[in-house]
Write an enzyme that holds these catalytic residues in place. Structure first.
Site, PDB file in Angstrom:
ATOM      1  N   ALA A   1       0.688  -0.280   9.476  1.00  0.00           N
ATOM      2  CA  ALA A   1      -0.531  -0.325   8.511  1.00  0.00           C
ATOM      3  C   ALA A   1      -0.832   1.195   8.311  1.00  0.00           C
ATOM      4  O   ALA A   1      -1.687   1.808   9.035  1.00  0.00           O
ATOM      5  CB  ALA A   1      -1.555  -1.181   9.069  1.00  0.00           C
ATOM      6  N   LEU A   2      -0.212   1.829   7.279  1.00  0.00           N
ATOM      7  CA  LEU A   2      -0.436   3.180   7.082  1.00  0.00           C
ATOM      8  C   LEU A   2      -1.175   3.377   5.536  1.00  0.00           C
ATOM      9  O   LEU A   2      -2.024   4.150   5.736  1.00  0.00           O
ATOM     10  CB  LEU A   2       0.885   4.027   7.144  1.00  0.00           C
ATOM     11  CG  LEU A   2       0.630   5.626   6.798  1.00  0.00           C
ATOM     12  CD1 LEU A   2      -0.044   6.092   7.942  1.00  0.00           C
ATOM     13  CD2 LEU A   2       2.117   5.979   6.602  1.00  0.00           C
TER      14      LEU A   2
ATOM     15  N   TRP B   1      -0.890  -2.819   0.570  1.00  0.00           N
ATOM     16  CA  TRP B   1       0.465  -2.654   0.635  1.00  0.00           C
ATOM     17  C   TRP B   1       1.218  -3.087   2.155  1.00  0.00           C
ATOM     18  O   TRP B   1       2.088  -2.282   2.164  1.00  0.00           O
ATOM     19  CB  TRP B   1       1.109  -1.406  -0.016  1.00  0.00           C
ATOM     20  CG  TRP B   1       0.367  -1.229  -1.438  1.00  0.00           C
ATOM     21  CD1 TRP B   1      -0.274  -0.097  -1.618  1.00  0.00           C
ATOM     22  CD2 TRP B   1       0.611  -1.904  -2.672  1.00  0.00           C
ATOM     23  NE1 TRP B   1      -0.615  -0.102  -2.970  1.00  0.00           N
ATOM     24  CE2 TRP B   1      -0.060  -1.294  -3.457  1.00  0.00           C
ATOM     25  CE3 TRP B   1       1.149  -2.929  -2.865  1.00  0.00           C
ATOM     26  CZ2 TRP B   1      -0.291  -1.756  -4.910  1.00  0.00           C
ATOM     27  CZ3 TRP B   1       0.830  -3.400  -4.181  1.00  0.00           C
ATOM     28  CH2 TRP B   1       0.275  -2.855  -5.221  1.00  0.00           C
TER      29      TRP B   1
ATOM     30  N   GLU C   1       8.022   3.951   1.444  1.00  0.00           N
ATOM     31  CA  GLU C   1       8.515   4.732   2.632  1.00  0.00           C
ATOM     32  C   GLU C   1       8.657   6.283   1.747  1.00  0.00           C
ATOM     33  O   GLU C   1       9.357   7.083   2.210  1.00  0.00           O
ATOM     34  CB  GLU C   1       9.618   4.338   3.309  1.00  0.00           C
ATOM     35  CG  GLU C   1       9.159   3.250   4.260  1.00  0.00           C
ATOM     36  CD  GLU C   1      10.178   3.142   5.418  1.00  0.00           C
ATOM     37  OE1 GLU C   1      10.926   4.025   5.848  1.00  0.00           O
ATOM     38  OE2 GLU C   1      10.638   1.903   5.806  1.00  0.00           O
TER      39      GLU C   1
END
Length: 393
Positions: free
Chosen positions: A131-132, A163, A368
């Site tokens: 979770a970033l 997201w 990413e």
């Protein structure tokens, strides 16, 4: 049908070739290529199957914690993702998220954290998540707003994440939050937060074109013990980037798997589709397109396995991983689009293999680190050390 001569390249060892063959055989008998109606249930089932068959042991580091080796083998991760993606996008997703979601624990977890989480991840008994991202902080991690305030022997988290892959089905989340030790990226810390922690809720489930579990998380006075912090306070950005450095190259490998499947489908279609008294493969335009597709795949594979090999040698691969991710995902989009074109109207019929691939590849050019972000990373690395860039050219 896929050309596997790349397995003989010097980047890979005999054990990697054996791994790919074993997984390909297993996947052929265990993985459905169809998109399931209940994606959550399908993903849970895939994690259990991948764990029971031993494939998830490659996603964690430390033999004492269920891993195949003491460190994560980047080339093995790439081969597994490429092979699974060739069979099923959701299977690739299920494997990748077990690695990405627990990677920070492998790299920075305490002995207690590793013993608590990694064996269950490797066995497919616990689903992991990373979770970033936030509504206003995706690639720009320094803009993170989710905050964690220390109160005695606890931290209290407030804010949102979005997201988040495996959101809604994960058993735990590795969460990045601002703890304020310094401005920007230097004031972020990482925490392991169990899904049932009071104050953590699933604010929204997000539907996307290639179905997989995705959600927005909300933290409202979510209290976690200080022992749940990963690494030192203020080192969260370092934790996140180190984790992504392992798995960013594997995104390129997943794109390779999609592209190879698309080329296989295109070759079959070109050899059987009748047109004007010939088959599609007889036309020079078709032959030229197939040649472009195959060449692009090989170029992407060279970049991908170069980056994976370099990382396994202990080298820094920020630039190389970005090159691989950018090239492989952009090339796969082009290859899959060309395959759809060769199928004509059948190529856009729901659940045809090339139609599924068309939906599955699109997100890889974004998550990413979007292609444009990869370009910035590559240029930044070159400008930081022009001599090294010239030597590599």
């Amino acid at each position: 049908m896929s050309d596997k001569t790349y397995l003989n390249w010097p980047f890979l060892d005999g054990r990697h070739r054996e791994l790919e063959q074993s997984l390909d055989d297993w996947a052929s008998g265990h993985i459905s290529q169809q998109h399931e109606a209940d994606v959550d249930a399908a993903c849970r089932a895939l994690v259990r199957e991948l764990g029971a068959a031993g494939w998830l042991r490659h996603a964690v580091g430390g033999t004492a914690f269920g891993g195949v080796g003491e460190a994560i083998d980047t080339r093995a991760i790439c081969l597994i993702r490429e092979t699974l993606a060739r069979h099923s996008g959701l299977a690739d997703f299920a494997f990748a998220m077990q690695g990405l979601g627990s990677g920070a624990i492998t790299l920075y977890g305490s002995e207690a954290q590793k013993r608590s989480y990694l064996p269950r991840v490797a066995a497919g008994e616990a689903i992991a998540a990373f979770a970033l991202s936030e509504p206003n902080a995706g690639s720009d991690v320094a803009s993170m707003q989710c905050a964690a305030v220390q109160e005695g022997d606890s931290y209290v988290l407030n804010g949102e994440k979005t997201w988040i892959s495996n959101g809604g089905i994960a058993d735990f989340y590795v969460v990045f939050a601002r703890t304020g030790e310094a401005p920007g990226a230097r004031g972020i810390s990482a925490f392991v937060v169990d899904a049932d922690a009071p104050g953590l809720e699933i604010a929204e489930r997000i539907e996307v074109i290639a179905p997989h579990p995705l959600a927005r998380l909300r933290f409202a006075d979510c209290r976690v013990p200080a022992s749940s912090r990963l690494g030192a306070a203020g080192e969260g950005f370092k934790v996140a980037m180190a984790t992504l450095d392992i798995f960013r190259t594997s995104v390129a490998a997943a794109a390779l798997g999609f592209a190879r499947r698309a080329l296989d489908e295109a070759l079959r279609r070109a050899g059987t589709r009748s047109m004007f008294g010939q088959v599609l493969a007889d036309f020079q335009l078709t032959q030229a397109k197939l040649a472009q597709m195959a060449t692009g795949i090989d170029a992407s594979a060279l970049l991908t396995y170069r980056a994976a090999w370099q990382r396994d040698q202990g080298q820094r691969v920020t630039r190389e991983a970005a090159m691989a991710k950018m090239t492989a995902t952009e090339t796969a989009q082009q290859v899959i689009d060309a395959a759809v074109q060769m199928f004509g109207g059948l190529g856009v019929v729901s659940e045809q293999p090339v139609e599924r691939l068309y939906r599955e590849i699109r997100a890889l050019r974004i998550y990413e680190g979007a292609t444009e972000v990869q370009q910035l990373i590559i240029a930044r690395e070159m400008l930081r050390d022009p001599g090294a860039a010239r030597a590599a050219a």
